[in-house]
Design an enzyme around this catalytic site. Structure first.
Site, PDB file in Angstrom:
ATOM      1  CG  ASP A  67      -0.393  -1.034   2.339  1.00  0.00           C
ATOM      2  OD1 ASP A  67       1.112  -0.807   2.288  1.00  0.00           O
ATOM      3  OD2 ASP A  67      -1.020  -0.769   3.594  1.00  0.00           O
ATOM      4  CG  ASN A 137      -9.060  -2.170  11.904  1.00  0.00           C
ATOM      5  OD1 ASN A 137      -7.960  -2.913  11.844  1.00  0.00           O
ATOM      6  ND2 ASN A 137      -9.737  -0.802  11.588  1.00  0.00           N
ATOM      7  CG  HIS A 139      -6.229  -2.552   9.502  1.00  0.00           C
ATOM      8  ND1 HIS A 139      -6.393  -1.149  10.041  1.00  0.00           N
ATOM      9  CD2 HIS A 139      -4.740  -2.795   9.242  1.00  0.00           C
ATOM     10  CE1 HIS A 139      -5.186  -0.893  10.124  1.00  0.00           C
ATOM     11  NE2 HIS A 139      -4.116  -1.805   8.956  1.00  0.00           N
ATOM     12  CD  GLU A 144      -9.343   0.656   8.015  1.00  0.00           C
ATOM     13  OE1 GLU A 144      -8.929   0.085   8.703  1.00  0.00           O
ATOM     14  OE2 GLU A 144      -7.717   0.974   7.029  1.00  0.00           O
TER      15      GLU A 144
HETATM   16  C1  F6R Z   1       0.640  -1.819   5.939  1.00  0.00           C
HETATM   17  C2  F6R Z   1       0.278  -2.231   6.365  1.00  0.00           C
HETATM   18  C3  F6R Z   1      -1.110  -2.319   7.471  1.00  0.00           C
HETATM   19  C4  F6R Z   1      -0.446  -2.487   8.598  1.00  0.00           C
HETATM   20  C5  F6R Z   1      -1.081  -2.507   9.799  1.00  0.00           C
HETATM   21  C6  F6R Z   1      -0.407  -2.873  11.401  1.00  0.00           C
HETATM   22  O1  F6R Z   1       2.120  -1.663   5.122  1.00  0.00           O
HETATM   23  O2  F6R Z   1      -0.090  -3.384   5.919  1.00  0.00           O
HETATM   24  O3  F6R Z   1      -1.927  -3.020   7.025  1.00  0.00           O
HETATM   25  O4  F6R Z   1       0.414  -3.803   8.759  1.00  0.00           O
HETATM   26  O5  F6R Z   1      -1.307  -1.553  10.232  1.00  0.00           O
HETATM   27  O6  F6R Z   1       0.694  -2.109  11.352  1.00  0.00           O
HETATM   28  P1  F6R Z   1       2.002  -2.453  12.724  1.00  0.00           P
HETATM   29  O7  F6R Z   1       2.540  -3.120  12.419  1.00  0.00           O
HETATM   30  O8  F6R Z   1       2.794  -0.797  12.897  1.00  0.00           O
HETATM   31  O9  F6R Z   1       1.192  -2.373  13.643  1.00  0.00           O
END
Ligand code: F6R
Length: 242
Positions: A67, A137, A139, A144
């Site tokens: 992303d 959540n 995701h 989401e």
């Molecule tokens: C980032 C992504 C997000 C993160 C998620 C967890 O490229 O795809 O889905 O993997 O928000 O983030 P952390 O590892 O910072 O808790």
């Protein structure tokens, strides 16, 4: 679904980096999928170590990231491309032209950008190993909770919970972009192998829902229960509700 539990986030990083190294050994011109965020950092540190010690050679690898924020170009310090350059790509021998991060240039035709990204992945044979984190959540990437599973790479609007979680990287919550480009759930599910890393008891509820809950778009990660080759690599905190 494989579940592996480790003592620390660093141990997760060591084991996850070994998976990438062995993939590169078996297929030097493989496609690797990467994530940003805090959890993959120990994996990236270990991948750099394995490169420096001559064990892993990334010179023929092609990479695709999950992303990118809309509104930042790749030189912006908060862009995901910049994050990847700083934390991994600048320290290993992957070729610049083999690095792919979906473009988040404002006012683009996001549908076309997303389609072209998915087509490029497909034309190169598909992702061999995709690294994922997970949000509180449930995701994955920026997919989401919703009433349906998303398809290909597409524009998304961040939820308040994701803005809250990501504001730690910014001076103010207002600075967090409100939209992003993200691989869709269907694009992620096409990867041959998926490695999801998660550390900390704050992720325990999301992990439990993803692993043991119903398969529902209300917890996007729950779809991984249907993937033929997925490994959850967790510390004891993240695994504490399983
Ligand atoms: C980032 C992504 C997000 C993160 C998620 C967890 O490229 O795809 O889905 O993997 O928000 O983030 P952390 O590892 O910072 O808790």
């Amino acid at each position: 679904m494989n579940i592996r539990i480790f003592k620390s986030a660093d141990d997760i990083g060591k084991a996850a980096a070994m998976i990438f190294a062995s993939q590169v050994l078996q297929k030097p011109n493989c496609l690797l999928g990467f994530a940003t965020g805090s959890t993959p950092l120990p994996t990236y540190r270990q991948m750099i170590e394995l490169y420096k010690s001559g064990i892993a050679d990334y010179s023929s690898v092609t990479t695709f990231n999950l992303d990118e924020y809309i509104g930042f170009d790749g030189n912006h310090p908060q862009s995901y491309r910049y994050f990847m350059m700083q934390n991994l790509f600048n320290h290993i021998n992957v070729k610049q032209e083999n690095i792919n991060v979906v473009s988040g240039i404002p006012n683009s035709n996001f549908e076309e950008v997303g389609k072209a990204y998915d087509q490029k992945i497909e034309s190169l044979g598909g992702i061999d190993v995709q690294l994922l984190g997970i949000g509180h959540n449930g995701h994955v990437a920026f997919n989401e909770p919703s009433d349906h599973f998303s398809n290909g790479t597409h524009q998304v609007f961040l939820t308040n919970s994701t803005i809250e979680a990501n504001k730690r990287f910014f001076e103010h919550a207002d600075d967090v972009p409100r939209s992003a480009m993200s691989m869709g759930i269907a694009s992620i599910m096409k990867a041959r192998n998926i490695v999801l890393v998660s550390a900390g008891s704050d992720k325990a509820t999301a992990i439990q829902a993803a692993v043991e809950g119903p398969i529902t778009p209300e917890c996007p990660a729950s779809i991984l229960q249907l993937h033929p080759s997925v490994t959850f690599m967790l510390d004891e905190g993240a695994a504490s509700k399983l």
